[in-house]
Design an enzyme around this catalytic site. Sequence first.
Site, PDB file in Angstrom:
ATOM      1  N   HIS A 173       8.030   1.514  18.737  1.00 36.58           N
ATOM      2  CA  HIS A 173       6.868   1.937  17.943  1.00 36.58           C
ATOM      3  C   HIS A 173       6.896   3.455  17.692  1.00 36.58           C
ATOM      4  O   HIS A 173       6.041   4.199  18.190  1.00 36.58           O
ATOM      5  CB  HIS A 173       5.555   1.512  18.625  1.00 36.58           C
ATOM      6  N   VAL A 174       7.860   3.863  16.887  1.00 33.61           N
ATOM      7  CA  VAL A 174       8.072   5.298  16.683  1.00 33.61           C
ATOM      8  C   VAL A 174       8.047   5.700  15.210  1.00 33.61           C
ATOM      9  O   VAL A 174       8.550   6.766  14.850  1.00 33.61           O
ATOM     10  CB  VAL A 174       9.416   5.763  17.314  1.00 33.61           C
ATOM     11  N   GLY A 175       7.456   4.848  14.353  1.00 32.42           N
ATOM     12  CA  GLY A 175       7.462   5.161  12.920  1.00 32.42           C
ATOM     13  C   GLY A 175       6.958   6.560  12.612  1.00 32.42           C
ATOM     14  O   GLY A 175       7.524   7.273  11.778  1.00 32.42           O
ATOM     15  N   ASP A 220      10.073  -2.376  14.984  1.00 34.05           N
ATOM     16  CA  ASP A 220       9.533  -1.180  15.651  1.00 34.05           C
ATOM     17  C   ASP A 220       8.252  -1.516  16.400  1.00 34.05           C
ATOM     18  O   ASP A 220       7.753  -0.700  17.162  1.00 34.05           O
ATOM     19  CB  ASP A 220       9.246  -0.089  14.602  1.00 34.05           C
ATOM     20  N   ARG A 235      -2.663  -9.845  -0.539  1.00 36.53           N
ATOM     21  CA  ARG A 235      -3.704 -10.719  -1.089  1.00 36.53           C
ATOM     22  C   ARG A 235      -4.326 -10.143  -2.351  1.00 36.53           C
ATOM     23  O   ARG A 235      -4.535 -10.823  -3.338  1.00 36.53           O
ATOM     24  CB  ARG A 235      -4.756 -11.003  -0.028  1.00 36.53           C
ATOM     25  N   ILE A 273       7.523  -2.658  10.639  1.00 34.72           N
ATOM     26  CA  ILE A 273       7.107  -1.318  11.096  1.00 34.72           C
ATOM     27  C   ILE A 273       5.574  -1.245  11.118  1.00 34.72           C
ATOM     28  O   ILE A 273       5.011  -0.165  11.252  1.00 34.72           O
ATOM     29  CB  ILE A 273       7.671  -0.180  10.201  1.00 34.72           C
ATOM     30  N   GLU A 302       2.871  -4.730  23.137  1.00 29.29           N
ATOM     31  CA  GLU A 302       3.497  -3.439  23.474  1.00 29.29           C
ATOM     32  C   GLU A 302       2.888  -2.884  24.762  1.00 29.29           C
ATOM     33  O   GLU A 302       1.686  -3.037  24.973  1.00 29.29           O
ATOM     34  CB  GLU A 302       3.274  -2.461  22.316  1.00 29.29           C
ATOM     35  N   ARG A 344       2.565  -3.951  12.452  1.00 29.28           N
ATOM     36  CA  ARG A 344       1.967  -4.351  13.721  1.00 29.28           C
ATOM     37  C   ARG A 344       2.658  -5.620  14.199  1.00 29.28           C
ATOM     38  O   ARG A 344       2.910  -6.542  13.404  1.00 29.28           O
ATOM     39  CB  ARG A 344       0.461  -4.631  13.553  1.00 29.28           C
ATOM     40  N   GLY A 346       0.846  -1.201   0.000  1.00 29.76           N
ATOM     41  CA  GLY A 346       0.000   0.000   0.000  1.00 29.76           C
ATOM     42  C   GLY A 346       0.873   1.240   0.000  1.00 29.76           C
ATOM     43  O   GLY A 346       2.012   1.211  -0.467  1.00 29.76           O
ATOM     44  N   ARG A 347       0.320   2.302   0.577  1.00 26.93           N
ATOM     45  CA  ARG A 347       1.036   3.589   0.563  1.00 26.93           C
ATOM     46  C   ARG A 347       2.418   3.463   1.200  1.00 26.93           C
ATOM     47  O   ARG A 347       3.422   3.906   0.628  1.00 26.93           O
ATOM     48  CB  ARG A 347       0.232   4.638   1.329  1.00 26.93           C
ATOM     49  N   ILE A 348       2.478   2.874   2.401  1.00 24.28           N
ATOM     50  CA  ILE A 348       3.771   2.811   3.104  1.00 24.28           C
ATOM     51  C   ILE A 348       4.701   1.813   2.407  1.00 24.28           C
ATOM     52  O   ILE A 348       5.880   2.102   2.189  1.00 24.28           O
ATOM     53  CB  ILE A 348       3.559   2.463   4.599  1.00 24.28           C
TER      54      ILE A 348
HETATM   55  C1  8YV Z   1       1.225   5.588  16.020  1.00 19.51           C
HETATM   56  C2  8YV Z   1       0.524   3.846  14.248  1.00 19.51           C
HETATM   57  O1  8YV Z   1       2.208   5.103  16.852  1.00 19.51           O
HETATM   58  O2  8YV Z   1      -0.460   5.050  12.487  1.00 19.51           O
HETATM   59  C3  8YV Z   1      -0.456   4.027  13.142  1.00 19.51           C
HETATM   60  O3  8YV Z   1      -1.249   3.118  12.924  1.00 19.51           O
HETATM   61  O4  8YV Z   1       0.684   2.789  14.756  1.00 19.51           O
HETATM   62  C4  8YV Z   1       1.397   4.959  14.687  1.00 19.51           C
HETATM   63  O5  8YV Z   1       1.494   5.966  13.768  1.00 19.51           O
HETATM   64  C5  8YV Z   1      -0.036   5.574  16.779  1.00 19.51           C
HETATM   65  O6  8YV Z   1      -1.159   5.340  16.035  1.00 19.51           O
HETATM   66  C6  8YV Z   1      -0.155   6.893  17.490  1.00 19.51           C
HETATM   67  O7  8YV Z   1      -1.455   7.228  17.766  1.00 19.51           O
END
Ligand code: 8YV
Length: 316
Positions: free
Chosen positions: A281-283, A258, A178, A232, A263, A234, A156-158
């Site tokens: 979890h800092v993306g 990440d 998929r 990065i 968590e 889940r 997707g986008r990312i």
């Molecule tokens: C954030 C994320 O850490 O966009 C998401 O789905 O997991 C992250 O960008 C989180 O949602 C902050 O609210």
Amino acid sequence: MKPEIAVLGNVWPDAALSALALEFTCHVIGRMAPAERARFFEGAARQVRAVLTSGTVGIDAATAARFPGLEIVAVHGVGLDAVDLPAMAARGIVVTNTPDVLTEDVADLAVSLLLAASRRLPQLDRYVRAGHWPEKRPLLPSRSLRGKTAGIYGYGRIGQAVAGRLRGFGIDIRYFQRSEGPEPRRRSASLRELAAASDYLVVCTPGGPDTRHAVDAAVLEALGPEGILVNIARGSVVDEAALIEALSSGRLGAAALDVFEDEPHVPAALCALDNTVLSPHVGSLTVEARLAMRTLCFDNLRAHFAGRPLLSPVFA
Ligand code: 8YV
């Protein structure tokens, strides 16, 4: 009368909450003492018309049921796996999220993690700090990026933003998801096939029941002893126990993570391993992305209460 909103999660800086309070009556659940919270849910929660929540906290059906007047859930994040979307839809509650504004920064982190794992940056940092350089302790060479193949799980986008960056390093791109995506000839028939064809597997797919433990022992085995896993997306997408086993036994080269299954708890085994790079979890945790995410969340709330179209509805 200002609309009443409940704020869940702890991603909200004081200044943002103060600005929000000019337009909305805010109930910040995480800052309430237990007795105050109990009183809130017995009384004022009935007036709440909007919930503002983080991507990881989301909102489940039971929590939403405590707000009988809920009209809108604004999610600060792109991932929706923590939101019970069918329950919201059944009650006619609209949901918004924050796509696009975090794409580039999350993709940057994915590439940073890949580079760190492949060039063994944390190990080198530890080596220098421990004083091993003057001791002339032998150093392992790392592997070139050029000429390798990255498999993107979730194009997707990312995923596509990650691919664009990796191409600049001379890395060939394949992907699996998929549904059909762009560049069909680069799509592998299965995740296992993608892993077998790749030196790096970068997990960019949404979380949730459909992808839970999709990266399992067989996929890690296919990625192989020189392979690097980057996640990065889940933590739920990767079978963490299988990952620890593969990393410990040398059947997988390295992992750069990440996100984690539980968590903020990271298994001690992952911390103890030398072939892991770990971040909390800092993306999307850059000044720019977080400001844009907050702005989009707040603008969705403003649009809803002004009767204007939402900026980024998940479903209307
Ligand atoms: C954030 C994320 O850490 O966009 C998401 O789905 O997991 C992250 O960008 C989180 O949602 C902050 O609210």
